[in-house]
Write an enzyme that holds these catalytic residues in place. Structure first.
Site: not given
Ligand SMILES: *Cc1c(COP(=O)(O)O)cnc(C)c1O
Length: 802
Positions: A352, A540-541, A546, A648
């Site tokens: 992942h 998102k986290r 990110k 996702t």
């Protein structure tokens, strides 16, 4: 298939209410009643499915994962039984708001984010496509912390999800197993002259399974998610009196094993309890797998892999590999090569991440202490593998330290998983390419046939049909409900991408969803947002890679421009964030505080006439995602290229008709290949360029700081205190002193440009909605049904039960 009329449903509810002492009327009570009505249907179909799977002798997949972020189940299960409308009508008739009934469910936080949610979407698809698939996980007593924002800071509270009865689980005492930790393992020659292993002084723990039904979509097929809970082997009343307090202490320690989910989604270094959790999960799951096999097939495990395949979700369950070697050799008297033959045909591993800090390693001493016999086996595997490289791949001899399973006094879990698995897959095309050509290049040259891609997916049932019923209804009215069984049929929508009337309807649906979200935002935060503004969403986290920070920098910049020139012609925007930060991740928490600080300033500045609003919704989880995503105009997918394996969240928002602003990273790249670059807002460095900068070491963040006035302005504000409020020196220094490892400053310019293009494009609503429709039309590829069919045929070799 269960079929009930509204009146019958009402009768069932009333019947159960009359059984209660008082006439149950709270939403919680009604919630439990509806669950029990549904559970009657489920238990029958569950049993039938298990009989069917058994009698078919079908091969099964066991999906082992430390996380399953399943979300709330009542509404989902009603939908899958085709009872959602009936139930809604019945509840309305009885004077209850159906949504409030569904919201009475406690959404279990048994995962951190994407990885756990992926596992849940996979279970949904396996059941809906009738693949015999069993999820194996841990029943954490406490899920991921609940986030509350206090004074702009994240504060963590326990997720006490078992305080009240969880109506979907079934405790199976008869299937409990005993696991052993620690102690000593020693080899000796047994009477037949073979090497055997003796254990002494181990600590025993009971693993009790709790089963949750995974309901297929309108097919009466129900798989199982089995979650293990740790309990002491000895009951307290069996303990000797003088050991009473020692025993209590021991019980507490044992229960800690399934006590809580580690709240860090990318680096859990050196935590003994975490390693114990991992062994607990795999040892219990393997016991069950072997028991199932013995009951249904044979007690001869040599051909186990013909009827069983085990998928390990990331490296967390990798100890399953040496554990199976141990069982086969020490308990079943297999030779090493016999055992190895079973193992290397049984396991498949999903990678992942390529971020080195997230690649799991464990100190040798810790593995030795917790699972001494497994360590001996890992050592042997390592030795054999290194010898294999030495003799069969002389060109890689100098790389043995980077390939060895044990190196630098650590066990490298990904290496162990790659060596022992028959397939290794990445989760998006780009990610798999990076694995093969860069991060795992040497392994790929040793095992070229092992590596495959399986691009992630999401359940279109949960994320479109359930979360956005008006859009789903709209789509069905145009192309018929065919897309529900065959999501790729969504591309029939392409024929309507210039149909003005339909595009107006599409816009109206989005607007209504935005109005719903606006109401929720007001209720939660007291902030009023303009539902005509662009809803620009990053959920998102919270992680540096990110790049929530890039988003914030753009907001600070945009705000400054509007402040300077209140007549500036910009489209009103509402920037919406939701994100949990790992409790120990200081910088991530600072970024949450920064978002709140910017929000306070921007939202309260009357001079900008409400053109910009910034909203942070607390406690991001599946339920919140379901509320936000249908209202997204813009989907922020702006990770540093090469860092986000797939993503996702990007797929969920695309399927709900949002346009993506993103880098060519993860699955964004495949989205771009489908819809074309004119239907997305692509910006920033590409993955190759990021690698080139790392390799050449030629990036100078300071140069950009010196030359770009906008950057200088933003960073200086962080340093000196945003408009004289809090100072964010840590963020400032992180960017300049560590040379901006995520290229935020580097990508800023092209990000601003892409944001400007969004502003211009949104003004032409027909053009905008046409792009939205094109995105929806191509989103069928990202259904997890497609992903699961690929796993089933190209890795698992299992069939759907017709
Ligand atoms: C989908 C989802 C994620 C993953 O989002 P990414 O944007 O891919 O990181 C994380 N958490 C929840 C609750 C989700 O539903």
């Amino acid at each position: 298939m269960a079929s009930l009329t509204v009146q019958q449903f009402i009768n069932k509810i009333e019947e159960q209410r009359s059984l209660k002492e008082t006439n149950a009327a709270s939403y919680k009570e009604i919630y439990y009643i509806v669950c029990s009505i549904l559970n009657e249907f489920i238990s029958e179909d569950w049993k039938q499915t298990s009989d069917q799977v058994r009698s078919s002798m079908a091969k099964r997949v066991y999906y082992i994962s430390m996380e399953f972020l399943i979300g709330s189940l009542l509404k989902n299960n009603l939908l899958h039984y085709n009872l959602l409308t009936v139930c809604n009508d019945a509840l309305l008739e009885l004077g209850f708001d159906p949504e409030k009934v569904y919201e009475a469910e406690h959404d279990p936080g048994l995962g951190n984010g994407g990885l756990g949610r992926l596992a849940a979407c996979f279970l949904d698809s396996m059941a809906s496509l009738k693949y015999p698939g069993i999820g194996c996980g841990i029943r954490y007593r406490y899920g991921l912390f609940e986030q509350k924002i206090i004074n702009g800071y994240q504060t963590e509270f326990p997720d006490d999800w078992l305080k009240e009865i969880y109506p979907w689980e079934l405790r199976k005492d008869e299937d409990s197993v005993v696991i052993e930790y620690g102690g000593n393992a020693s080899l000796y020659n047994n009477e037949s002259g073979n090497l055997s292993c003796k254990y002494s002084g181990t600590e025993k723990v009971r693993a009790i399974p709790y089963d949750i039904p995974i309901v297929g979509f309108r097919n009466q097929f129900i798989n199982t998610l089995r979650l293990w809970s740790a309990e002491p082997v000895l009951e307290l009343n069996h303990a000797k009196k003088d050991n009473y307090y020692d025993h209590l202490e021991y019980e507490k320690q044992i229960e800690q094993i399934s006590g809580y989910l580690y709240p860090d989604d990318s680096s859990i270094a050196g935590k003994k309890l975490r390693l114990k959790q991992q062994y607990f999960l795999v040892a219990a799951s393997l016991r069950q797998i072997l028991n199932d096999y013995r009951e249904n097939h044979s007690s001869n495990y040599h051909l186990l892999y013909e009827k069983v395949v085990i998928q390990i979700n990331d490296t967390h369950p990798t100890l399953a590999i040496p554990e199976l070697m141990r069982i086969l050799m020490d308990e079943e008297q297999f030779s090493w090569s016999e055992a190895w033959n079973v193992v290397e045909n049984l396991f498949a591993y999903t990678n992942h991440t390529i971020m080195s800090e997230a690649l799991e390693t464990w100190p040798v001493w810790m593995v030795q202490e917790i699972v001494p016999r497994l360590y001996m086996i890992i050592e042997e595997m390592n030795e054999r593998f290194c010898l294999y490289i030495f003799y069969n791949h002389p060109e890689l001899r100098h790389k043995i330290p980077q390939l060895a399973i044990i190196a630098d006094d650590h066990v490298h879990m990904a290496r162990l998983a790659i060596v022992a698995s028959f397939r290794v897959n990445g989760v998006a095309k780009l990610h798999t390419e990076i694995l093969k050509t860069k991060e795992m290049r040497s392994f790929h040259s040793v095992f070229p046939g092992k590596f495959q891609n399986k691009t992630n997916g999401i359940s279109h049932r949960r994320w479109l049909l359930m979360a956005n019923p008006t859009l789903a209804e709209f789509i069905s009215s145009i192309i018929s409900p065919v897309w529900i069984d065959q999501p790729c049929e969504l591309n029939q929508l392409l024929r309507y991408s210039n149909d003005r009337e339909l595009l107006k309807e599409l816009a109206a649906i989005k607007l209504a969803n935005k109005q719903d979200l606006a109401r929720y935002i007001f209720k939660q935060t007291g902030i009023t947002v303009n539902d005509q503004s662009i809803f620009d969403i990053q959920i998102k986290r919270l992680h540096e890679y990110k790049r929530q920070l890039l988003n914030v920098f753009h907001i600070i910049y945009l705000y400054e421009r509007v402040k300077e020139n209140p007549n500036l012609n910009v489209m009103p925007r509402t920037f919406i964030f939701a994100a949990k930060a790992a409790p120990g991740y200081h910088l991530a928490k600072e970024i949450i505080k920064l978002i709140h600080t910017v929000a306070d300033i921007v939202n309260n500045d009357l001079s900008i006439q409400g053109k910009i609003k910034v909203v942070f919704l607390e406690n991001y989880n599946v339920s919140l995602a379901e509320k936000i995503i249908p209202a997204a105009d813009v989907s922020e997918q702006i990770s540093t290229a090469s860092k986000e394996a797939s993503g996702t969240g990007n797929m969920k928002m695309m399927m709900n008709g949002a346009l993506t602003i993103g880098t060519l990273d993860g699955a964004n790249l495949e989205m771009e290949q489908l819809v074309g670059k004119h239907n997305m807002f692509i910006f920033g460095l590409r993955s190759e360029e990021v690698y080139q900068h790392y390799n050449l070491g030629d990036y100078q963040a300071n140069e950009i700081f010196q030359t770009d006035q906008r950057i200088q302005f933003i960073l200086n504000q962080l340093h000196d205190g945003l408009y004289h409020t809090s100072s964010f020196k840590d963020i400032y220094f992180q960017l300049l002193q560590t040379n901006d490892p995520y290229f935020i400053l580097k990508d800023f310019d092209s990000y601003v440009e892409a944001q400007h293009l969004i502003d211009l494009t949104f003004r032409d609503q027909l053009k905008w909605q046409s792009k939205c429709l094109i995105n929806i039309a191509h989103s069928g590829k990202f259904s997890s049904d497609r992903t699961i069919n690929e796993y089933a045929s190209a890795i698992w070799n299992i069939n759907s039960l017709k």
